[in-house]
Scaffold this motif. Structure first.
Motif, PDB file in Angstrom:
ATOM      1  N   MET A   1       0.854  -1.194   0.000  1.00  0.00           N
ATOM      2  CA  MET A   1       0.000   0.000   0.000  1.00  0.00           C
ATOM      3  C   MET A   1       0.885   1.237   0.000  1.00  0.00           C
ATOM      4  N   GLU A   2       0.367   2.343  -0.574  1.00  0.00           N
ATOM      5  CA  GLU A   2       1.213   3.522  -0.586  1.00  0.00           C
ATOM      6  C   GLU A   2       0.429   4.796  -0.407  1.00  0.00           C
ATOM      7  N   ASP A   3       0.756   5.835  -1.143  1.00  0.00           N
ATOM      8  CA  ASP A   3       0.352   7.198  -0.915  1.00  0.00           C
ATOM      9  C   ASP A   3      -1.056   7.366  -0.377  1.00  0.00           C
ATOM     10  N   VAL A   4      -1.194   8.292   0.560  1.00  0.00           N
ATOM     11  CA  VAL A   4      -2.460   8.462   1.273  1.00  0.00           C
ATOM     12  C   VAL A   4      -3.339   9.480   0.566  1.00  0.00           C
ATOM     13  N   ARG A  28      -5.946   4.251   1.219  1.00  0.00           N
ATOM     14  CA  ARG A  28      -4.656   4.117   0.556  1.00  0.00           C
ATOM     15  C   ARG A  28      -4.813   3.416  -0.793  1.00  0.00           C
ATOM     16  N   MET A  29      -4.079   3.893  -1.772  1.00  0.00           N
ATOM     17  CA  MET A  29      -4.026   3.222  -3.069  1.00  0.00           C
ATOM     18  C   MET A  29      -2.957   2.146  -3.030  1.00  0.00           C
ATOM     19  N   THR A  30      -3.207   1.056  -3.713  1.00  0.00           N
ATOM     20  CA  THR A  30      -2.147   0.062  -3.878  1.00  0.00           C
ATOM     21  C   THR A  30      -1.148   0.608  -4.893  1.00  0.00           C
ATOM     22  N   ALA A  32      -0.265  -0.754  -7.664  1.00  0.00           N
ATOM     23  CA  ALA A  32      -0.812  -0.941  -9.013  1.00  0.00           C
ATOM     24  C   ALA A  32      -1.844   0.133  -9.339  1.00  0.00           C
ATOM     25  N   GLU A  33      -2.670   0.490  -8.358  1.00  0.00           N
ATOM     26  CA  GLU A  33      -3.689   1.519  -8.580  1.00  0.00           C
ATOM     27  C   GLU A  33      -3.035   2.876  -8.809  1.00  0.00           C
ATOM     28  N   ARG A  34      -2.012   3.181  -8.029  1.00  0.00           N
ATOM     29  CA  ARG A  34      -1.323   4.458  -8.215  1.00  0.00           C
ATOM     30  C   ARG A  34      -0.648   4.524  -9.577  1.00  0.00           C
ATOM     31  N   ARG A  35      -0.057   3.424  -9.997  1.00  0.00           N
ATOM     32  CA  ARG A  35       0.605   3.378 -11.301  1.00  0.00           C
ATOM     33  C   ARG A  35      -0.402   3.663 -12.424  1.00  0.00           C
ATOM     34  N   GLU A  36      -1.563   3.050 -12.351  1.00  0.00           N
ATOM     35  CA  GLU A  36      -2.592   3.263 -13.369  1.00  0.00           C
ATOM     36  C   GLU A  36      -3.092   4.698 -13.344  1.00  0.00           C
ATOM     37  N   GLN A  37      -3.212   5.256 -12.151  1.00  0.00           N
ATOM     38  CA  GLN A  37      -3.645   6.642 -12.039  1.00  0.00           C
ATOM     39  C   GLN A  37      -2.637   7.576 -12.720  1.00  0.00           C
ATOM     40  N   GLY A  64      -2.171  14.246  -6.916  1.00  0.00           N
ATOM     41  CA  GLY A  64      -2.224  14.507  -5.481  1.00  0.00           C
ATOM     42  C   GLY A  64      -1.107  13.821  -4.727  1.00  0.00           C
ATOM     43  N   VAL A  65       0.065  13.672  -5.393  1.00  0.00           N
ATOM     44  CA  VAL A  65       1.208  13.024  -4.757  1.00  0.00           C
ATOM     45  C   VAL A  65       2.432  13.918  -4.920  1.00  0.00           C
ATOM     46  N   SER A  66       3.517  13.498  -4.314  1.00  0.00           N
ATOM     47  CA  SER A  66       4.767  14.237  -4.455  1.00  0.00           C
ATOM     48  C   SER A  66       5.540  13.725  -5.674  1.00  0.00           C
TER      49      SER A  66
END
Length: 228
Positions: A1-4, A28-30, A32-37, A64-66
């Motif tokens: 899990m990663e970025d909040v 939290r996004m996984t 894989a979900e963050r990568r797709e986003q 919405g991430v760094s």
């Protein structure tokens, strides 16, 4: 899990009965979900602004991430762009390859034309990315190389047709490039004007290609003064 990502605020009741603001649960996004986003956001920005006009800062802000999160997943803007281009190339090539199912050569030309026009209509952002020139595209694949891959699929069909008509099948690759290239360039024009309707565009493209092949000379000659 990663970025909040924070849902927002909810309200709770204090000891006096007064409603008090309270932060909602964190989601939290996984990975894989963050990568797709990030891929979705990057695809939209690259289509709108091009590779040079898009920055890692803008991609990160819209997600919405760094910035380090983008680097963690793709190593930078170049890596993200390369994945986007690769996906679009496979989408288009698979669409064309899967469309070529007919037995009659003319219908096969229709299917190839429709497949390209369908991609342009349904994956407009992807097509805009593929036809743009950029330093990254030169190392990961270009629209010209993609058209060459598609022409290879048509080449075998033309080769068989050439044999039955007594033409040299070695010339099939040349004609395949010419036919597919004409459809692709017309598609670029149609992307902006969107007139006439798709089926009419396909009909005219095949009309030119088919009747050109139908009246093909076995040994075409030049009628001008230049001979080399």
């Amino acid at each position: 899990m990663e970025d909040v990502a924070i849902d927002g605020r909810t309200s709770g009741t204090g000891s006096s009965g007064e409603q008090k603001p309270r932060r909602g649960r964190r989601v939290r996004m996984t990975g894989a979900e963050r990568r797709e986003q990030l891929l979705d956001i990057g695809r939209t920005l690259f289509a709108e602004k091009g590779f040079e006009g898009t920055s890692v800062e803008e991609i990160a802000a819209k997600a919405g991430v760094s910035k380090p999160v983008v680097y963690e997943h793709f190593g930078g803007k170049e890596g993200l762009y390369a994945v986007v281009v690769d996906r679009e190339m496979r989408q288009l090539l698979d669409g064309v390859t899967g469309a070529l199912t007919a037995g009659h050569p003319r219908e096969l030309l229709e299917q190839a034309a429709f497949a390209l026009l369908d991609y342009i209509e349904n994956y407009t952002d992807g097509f805009r990315i593929l036809v743009r020139d950029s330093p990254v595209a030169q190392s990961t694949g270009t629209f010209a190389s993609l058209i060459s891959d598609i022409a290879t699929q048509v080449e075998d069909i033309l080769g068989l047709e050439f044999k039955t008509r007594g033409f040299d099948p070695k010339l099939a690759p040349l004609y395949a490039q010419a036919l597919v290239g004409s459809v692709a360039l017309t598609g670029q024009w149609w992307l902006d004007v969107r007139k006439p309707k798709k089926a009419e565009v396909a009909a005219h493209l095949v009309n030119l290609a088919w009747h050109g092949l139908d009246g093909l000379e076995q040994k075409p000659r030049l009628i001008g003064h230049r001979k080399n």
